[in-house]
Design an enzyme around this catalytic site. Structure first.
Site, PDB file in Angstrom:
ATOM      1  N   GLY A  84     104.215  34.516  32.815  1.00  0.00           N
ATOM      2  CA  GLY A  84     105.440  33.850  32.403  1.00  0.00           C
ATOM      3  C   GLY A  84     106.510  34.893  32.198  1.00  0.00           C
ATOM      4  O   GLY A  84     106.202  36.068  32.048  1.00  0.00           O
ATOM      5  N   ASP A 120     100.297  14.078  54.932  1.00  0.00           N
ATOM      6  CA  ASP A 120      99.910  13.372  53.710  1.00  0.00           C
ATOM      7  C   ASP A 120      99.714  11.875  53.938  1.00  0.00           C
ATOM      8  O   ASP A 120      98.689  11.315  53.537  1.00  0.00           O
ATOM      9  CB  ASP A 120     100.954  13.602  52.605  1.00  0.00           C
ATOM     10  CG  ASP A 120     101.164  15.085  52.350  1.00  0.00           C
ATOM     11  OD1 ASP A 120     100.257  15.875  52.669  1.00  0.00           O
ATOM     12  OD2 ASP A 120     102.242  15.457  51.847  1.00  0.00           O
ATOM     13  N   LYS A 176      97.947  20.960  49.491  1.00  0.00           N
ATOM     14  CA  LYS A 176      98.115  20.679  50.925  1.00  0.00           C
ATOM     15  C   LYS A 176      96.898  21.109  51.751  1.00  0.00           C
ATOM     16  O   LYS A 176      96.432  20.374  52.618  1.00  0.00           O
ATOM     17  CB  LYS A 176      99.358  21.431  51.425  1.00  0.00           C
ATOM     18  CG  LYS A 176      99.849  20.956  52.756  1.00  0.00           C
ATOM     19  CD  LYS A 176     100.642  19.711  52.583  1.00  0.00           C
ATOM     20  CE  LYS A 176     101.301  19.221  53.824  1.00  0.00           C
ATOM     21  NZ  LYS A 176     102.235  18.120  53.510  1.00  0.00           N
ATOM     22  N   HIS A 185      98.124  40.621  38.581  1.00  0.00           N
ATOM     23  CA  HIS A 185      97.980  39.256  39.111  1.00  0.00           C
ATOM     24  C   HIS A 185      96.838  39.175  40.133  1.00  0.00           C
ATOM     25  O   HIS A 185      97.061  39.448  41.319  1.00  0.00           O
ATOM     26  CB  HIS A 185      99.292  38.809  39.763  1.00  0.00           C
ATOM     27  CG  HIS A 185     100.365  38.558  38.761  1.00  0.00           C
ATOM     28  ND1 HIS A 185     100.552  37.346  38.145  1.00  0.00           N
ATOM     29  CD2 HIS A 185     101.293  39.387  38.224  1.00  0.00           C
ATOM     30  CE1 HIS A 185     101.550  37.425  37.287  1.00  0.00           C
ATOM     31  NE2 HIS A 185     102.013  38.665  37.313  1.00  0.00           N
ATOM     32  N   CYS A 225      98.622  38.427  33.015  1.00  0.00           N
ATOM     33  CA  CYS A 225      99.979  38.929  32.754  1.00  0.00           C
ATOM     34  C   CYS A 225     100.504  38.480  31.387  1.00  0.00           C
ATOM     35  O   CYS A 225     100.006  38.938  30.366  1.00  0.00           O
ATOM     36  CB  CYS A 225     100.913  38.541  33.908  1.00  0.00           C
ATOM     37  SG  CYS A 225     102.449  39.492  33.866  1.00  0.00           S
ATOM     38  N   TYR A 226     101.472  37.545  31.347  1.00  0.00           N
ATOM     39  CA  TYR A 226     101.947  37.058  30.039  1.00  0.00           C
ATOM     40  C   TYR A 226     100.771  36.518  29.232  1.00  0.00           C
ATOM     41  O   TYR A 226     100.680  36.714  28.018  1.00  0.00           O
ATOM     42  CB  TYR A 226     102.990  35.949  30.260  1.00  0.00           C
ATOM     43  CG  TYR A 226     103.573  35.371  28.990  1.00  0.00           C
ATOM     44  CD1 TYR A 226     104.666  35.972  28.387  1.00  0.00           C
ATOM     45  CD2 TYR A 226     103.016  34.233  28.404  1.00  0.00           C
ATOM     46  CE1 TYR A 226     105.208  35.443  27.216  1.00  0.00           C
ATOM     47  CE2 TYR A 226     103.552  33.700  27.231  1.00  0.00           C
ATOM     48  CZ  TYR A 226     104.650  34.307  26.641  1.00  0.00           C
ATOM     49  OH  TYR A 226     105.181  33.781  25.479  1.00  0.00           O
ATOM     50  N   GLU A 265      95.601  36.618  41.409  1.00  0.00           N
ATOM     51  CA  GLU A 265      95.805  35.483  42.316  1.00  0.00           C
ATOM     52  C   GLU A 265      96.627  35.850  43.545  1.00  0.00           C
ATOM     53  O   GLU A 265      96.663  35.121  44.529  1.00  0.00           O
ATOM     54  CB  GLU A 265      96.468  34.323  41.555  1.00  0.00           C
ATOM     55  CG  GLU A 265      97.932  34.507  41.164  1.00  0.00           C
ATOM     56  CD  GLU A 265      98.144  35.307  39.880  1.00  0.00           C
ATOM     57  OE1 GLU A 265      97.227  36.035  39.468  1.00  0.00           O
ATOM     58  OE2 GLU A 265      99.247  35.223  39.306  1.00  0.00           O
TER      59      GLU A 265
END
Ligand code: XMP
Length: 512
Positions: A55, A229, A368, A171, A82-83, A173
């Site tokens: 954040g 979708d 997705k 991070h 992180c945050y 990710e």
């Protein structure tokens, strides 16, 4: 659906969706929840693990996002990123302060391999991580141990295994963090005890059963655009309720070459009621003399609803309306106050105009890539599963200026050649969206011995992760050369081809 659940507690980080996707890629179901979610509600969800996201704030400021300290007493494993890492340190008695130099970008990081989330064969003691922070942990909380550091940052990771608390300043990710996905996987499997049973096969099974129970003998209506979708939603619903489902495909005539037929064919033999409305003349008659982009979009949006409504009335009373909402729409709708750049036309949004009892959103918890995987699982044709995004108003907003039958045909033919050549060059998987635009500009050329005065066609190809920002695709000159040469030779009225090399921002992906 009783899957093990991991909560991604969102503190406003730009990578919150990415964290959730990484977790799902490990075969673990997760949901993104705001940090404001009351602790009682989190407890009721019975998560097997919690991940605190990054954040933009500083944990020591009074109004910064925070959470109840009770969360650390629940004996649920927590990974702070992180945050989230700084928040864990701050709330548990450590000290977080502003660093003299912030760390940003790829950073050499030294790992303690005795830590449960780092201790893998393939992770070396020194590897690159992705850092993005100004604050740092000056003092870790009692009972914690530092498990990684960098040359600037003494606490790049910390742990308290007895309490199942882990935290990383970088991070994991983000792809730039080497072995980052493995760290998340080990947190989930080794610390949280996740079995990794979230698969699209199981999802389909359970969703079909639930939809069947819900629908009973009711009638279901779906607006099919041919996009990923709505197509996957149609496939799922038709497996669940067969001919109780009616799909209305409004063909406004602005589809790409052969596309309307491809969509129709893809659903032949699925046992649903497929209604294709060929409304080209109706749409064209309303577009005559119109050249303003926003007016075009508005007219098409309105006309679309009108045609859909007329068709829906023929079916009689409908009980359920299906919408192809997906998880990013849900996550993003929490903060949606950005300026309107273009009024997007989305065939999902029809509830005001059709009378029905309830909405079914069978994809609302899927990303997705999961939607595509589900489509494949259900046996949906590749042309639909792998389809690149296509705007609701179709080629109408790729013909600059007034639309005529002639221009539409020119664009369809040119766009077809471009797509064919991109696929032939094997670039279709790497370029996220690519298409042709018929500009309203004419220029002088020479063909054979004669002068020409014809249209300029623009080609556009972009690479992007979220379509909010995009880079132009670096298509090799040789491929562009073939495209240009074929287009001017095979398509009448085009004598010049240009390639759009602007990024988004400042340009948008579409030209109108
Ligand atoms: P822009 O042009 O805004 O496009 O950079 C971003 C993405 O959105 C698609 N797009 C639309 N999709 N209805 C849609 O469903 C629309 O009206 C629409 N307009 C643009 C565009 O193709 C790109 O992928």
């Amino acid at each position: 659906m009783s899957h093990q659940l991991v909560i991604v507690l969102d503190f406003g980080g730009q990578y919150n969706q990415l964290i959730a996707r990484r977790v799902r890629e490990c075969g673990v179901y997760c949901e993104v929840k705001s940090y404001k979610t009351p602790i009682e509600e989190l407890k009721k969800m019975s998560p097997v693990g919690i991940i605190f996201t990054g954040g933009p704030n500083s944990v020591y400021k009074d109004d910064s996002p925070t959470c109840s300290k009770e969360i650390f007493e629940l004996r649920i494993p927590i990974l702070g990123i992180c945050y989230g890492c700084q928040l864990m340190a701050h709330l548990l008695g450590g000290k977080v302060t502003s660093a003299v130099t912030s760390e940003y970008g790829k950073t050499e990081t030294y790992y303690d391999k005795s830590c449960a989330i780092f201790g893998a064969e393939d992770l070396p003691e020194k590897a690159i991580s992705w850092m993005s922070h100004t604050d740092y942990i000056e003092k870790i909380p009692d009972g914690f141990k530092v498990t990684a550091h960098t040359d600037c940052c003494p606490t790049a990771a910390m742990e308290c295994p007895e309490r199942k608390l882990y935290a990383v300043q970088f991070h994991p990710e983000v792809n730039h963090t080497e072995h980052g996905a493995g760290m998340i996987d080990r947190f989930l499997k080794n610390v949280c005890g996740c079995v990794g049973d979230w698969t699209m096969e199981k999802y389909a099974e359970t969703a079909i059963k639930n939809i069947r129970e819900k629908v009973g003998d009711g009638k279901v209506l779906l607006a099919l655009s041919g996009g990923v979708d709505s197509s996957v939603a149609a496939a799922l619903l038709s497996k669940a309720v067969g001919d109780k489902l009616t799909c209305i495909f409004v063909d406004h005539g602005f589809m790409r070459k052969n596309e309307g037929d491809e969509i129709e064919q893809a659903f032949a033999g699925w046992g649903l009621n497929f209604v294709r409305v060929n409304a080209k003349e109706q749409f064209m008659s309303r577009m005559r003399g119109v050249s303003d982009p926003e007016t075009k979009r508005k007219i098409i949006g309105e006309e679309f609803i009108r045609v859909f409504e007329q068709e829906a009335k023929k079916i009689g009373k409908v009980d359920f309306l299906v919408q192809g909402t997906i998880y990013p729409d849900i996550i993003e709708s929490g903060t949606g106050d950005a300026a309107v750049i273009k009024s997007h036309h989305n065939v999902g949004g029809l509830p005001d105009h059709v009378d029905f009892k309830e909405i079914i959103e069978p994809l609302r918890m899927l990303f997705k890539d999961e939607v595509r995987a589900l489509g494949r699982e259900l046996g949906l044709a590749d042309v639909l599963v792998n389809r690149q995004p296509f705007p609701g108003p179709g080629l109408a907003i790729r013909i600059i200026g007034e639309i005529t039958d002639e221009k539409l045909e020119i664009l369809q033919d040119a766009d077809y050649i471009f797509r064919e050549e991109i696929a032939r060059a094997g670039l279709d998987k790497n370029i996220h969206q690519y298409f042709a635009v018929l500009t309203n500009m004419r220029s002088v050329g020479v063909m054979g011995d004669g002068r020409t005065y014809d249209y300029t066609l623009a080609l556009r190809g972009v690479v992007t992760t979220d379509f909010m920002t995009a880079d132009f695709a670096k298509i090799p000159y040789e491929v562009l050369e073939v495209c240009a040469s074929r287009i001017v030779n095979e398509v009448k009225s085009i004598n010049r081809v240009v390639y759009d090399v602007t990024t988004k921002p400042p340009a948008t992906i579409e030209w109108e």
